[in-house]
Design an enzyme around this catalytic site. Structure first.
Site: not given
Ligand code: DGY
Length: 438
Positions: A53, A57-58, A60, A105, A125, A183, A216, A368, A412
């Site tokens: 990442y 990120w918002n 986060d 990314y 988010q 997600d 994931r 995840y 994570e």
């Molecule tokens: C991702 O890309 O895995 C994120 O969760 C998107 O915010």
């Protein structure tokens, strides 16, 4: 475990020693947590973790700001100010701000196709920010910085109302699973199945080259995620068109509970930095959202659940988000029943709080949001039980969180069965939670 969460034998599996470092009065995990934030600092904003990442990120950053505030308040303010550079004219604070280019990314700014400087994604988010800002203010007392930020928060909360609840029914709509932060939660399976898998954008996932694919979302999830991005880009990111066009439209219990808590925090901030008229406006939203949240209760599951706004049906999947009305201060008389539900979950896993009900057939301990434990969600749920007067579950969640981190490191997310660390390592928001609990 000792009271400060360090392992009793002083040395943990990941080699983190548990004792205080000489002379500093700060325990080694706390020192390590601060180091992680410093290492993930890209000059005023903090990436969630290196490579996986590589942008801001918002939500986060909201948690990370609260972490910074425990030892460096000016840096906490800076985190928030950098995030707000991504805010759109209409008030949206996007999920990602692409401050600097990176090939690590997908999907990057070219896929989103948003016209903004700095470039951003085009969806929100969970709005933790007002709550985080209030906490940073409490830690620092910097009223001048607060006064400059307050109008941005108000503008953003008005965006939620106008863009996502234009009919003023109470609950805001979520149009993409990425907006929920959770997600691939099994709660999204049915509404997401309505989204076609065809995409016009070629999918070039990078996440599975950084992290084991078993941890994931699946390939098919990504096809639907990107289908929605293609669709919204075609809508020119216009909120009215997006709301009308999206086949995925849910009232996420997590987002709505987090928004309600943020509205309450904004109400208090408005008393000091806003006007009586603004406070009255926020009070109306608090009342309407709270009443709507009450209707998401599931007696069957013993917690709150999301709603499918396209099918007009409840989504009968128990997830950790279902505990968040506690954090919103709106669980009321249901708090003891939620403690019983948590107890049932605790009988099925060794560490709380799994992201999906372990009795649900879709529970997966590694994947995840299908089962793993997330420190930030734990922090919110523990805060919620505490404010509802349920101190035993609050303390259990806090001590599980500390044990997970001191045994497995700042991962994570974590396996609820054996406590192993999963996903990315040296994660900023996990470090922030450690600092907030310390
Ligand atoms: C991702 O890309 O895995 C994120 O969760 C998107 O915010």
């Amino acid at each position: 475990m000792t009271d400060d969460g360090t392992a009793e034998d002083g040395m943990t599996e990941n080699g983190m020693t548990g004792g205080a470092s000489a002379g500093s009065g700060v325990t080694e995990p706390t020192e390590r947590a601060r180091t992680i934030l410093r290492e993930n600092d890209r000059g005023g904003y903090t990436v969630p973790t290196a490579r996986l990442y590589p942008f801001q990120w918002n939500w986060d950053s909201a948690f990370v700001a609260m972490g910074w505030a425990t030892f460096d308040a000016p840096r906490a303010w800076q985190e928030i100010e950098r995030l707000l550079r991504g805010q759109w004219e209409d008030g949206l604070i996007p999920q990602i701000v692409f401050h600097a280019p990176s090939d690590d990314y997908f999907p990057g700014p070219d896929v989103w196709g948003v016209q903004h400087d700095p470039s951003t994604s085009g969806i929100p988010q969970p709005p933790v920010l007002a709550t985080a800002v209030r906490r940073v203010l409490d830690a620092s007392g910097d009223e001048a910085r607060m006064a400059a930020i307050y109008p941005h928060l108000l503008h953003n909360h008005r965006w939620w109302e106008n863009a996502r609840d234009p009919g003023r029914r109470g609950l805001v709509a979520t149009l993409h699973p990425w907006e929920t932060g959770m997600d691939n939660s099994p709660a999204w399976d049915t509404p997401l199945a309505r989204v076609p898998t065809a995409t016009r954008t070629a999918i070039r996932r990078r996440d599975t080259s950084h992290v084991d694919a078993a941890m994931r979302p699946r390939a098919e999830d990504y096809q639907r995620f990107i289908h929605l991005v293609d669709l919204f880009r075609d809508c020119a990111w216009d909120p009215v068109r997006m709301l009308a066009a999206s086949p995925f439209r849910v009232a996420d219990v997590g987002t709505n509970a987090i928004l309600l808590r943020a509205e309450r925090d904004l109400f208090d901030l408005a008393g000091r930095f806003g006007t009586p008229a603004e406070q009255a406006e926020i009070a109306v939203r608090i009342e309407r959202l709270g009443a709507a949240l009450d209707r998401l209760w599931s007696a069957d599951l013993g917690l709150f659940i999301s709603q499918d706004l396209r099918a007009h049906t409840p989504i009968a999947v128990g997830t950790s988000a279902g505990f968040l009305p506690l954090y919103a201060g709106r669980a009321g008389a249901r708090a003891p029943q939620m403690a019983v539900t948590l107890q049932r979950w605790a009988g099925r896993v060794s560490r709380l709080v799994p992201s999906t009900d372990p009795d649900d057939p879709r529970f997966e301990r590694l994947r995840y949001w299908c089962g793993p434990v997330w420190a930030v969600v734990n922090w919110m749920i523990a805060d919620g039980f505490q404010r509802a007067g349920e101190t035993a579950p609050a303390e259990r969640i806090r001590s599980d969180t500390r044990a997970l981190i001191s045994n497995a490191g700042f991962s994570e997310y974590f396996d609820p069965a054996d406590g192993n660390g999963l996903g990315g390592a040296n994660f900023s928001w996990t470090a922030a939670v450690w600092l907030m609990l310390a």
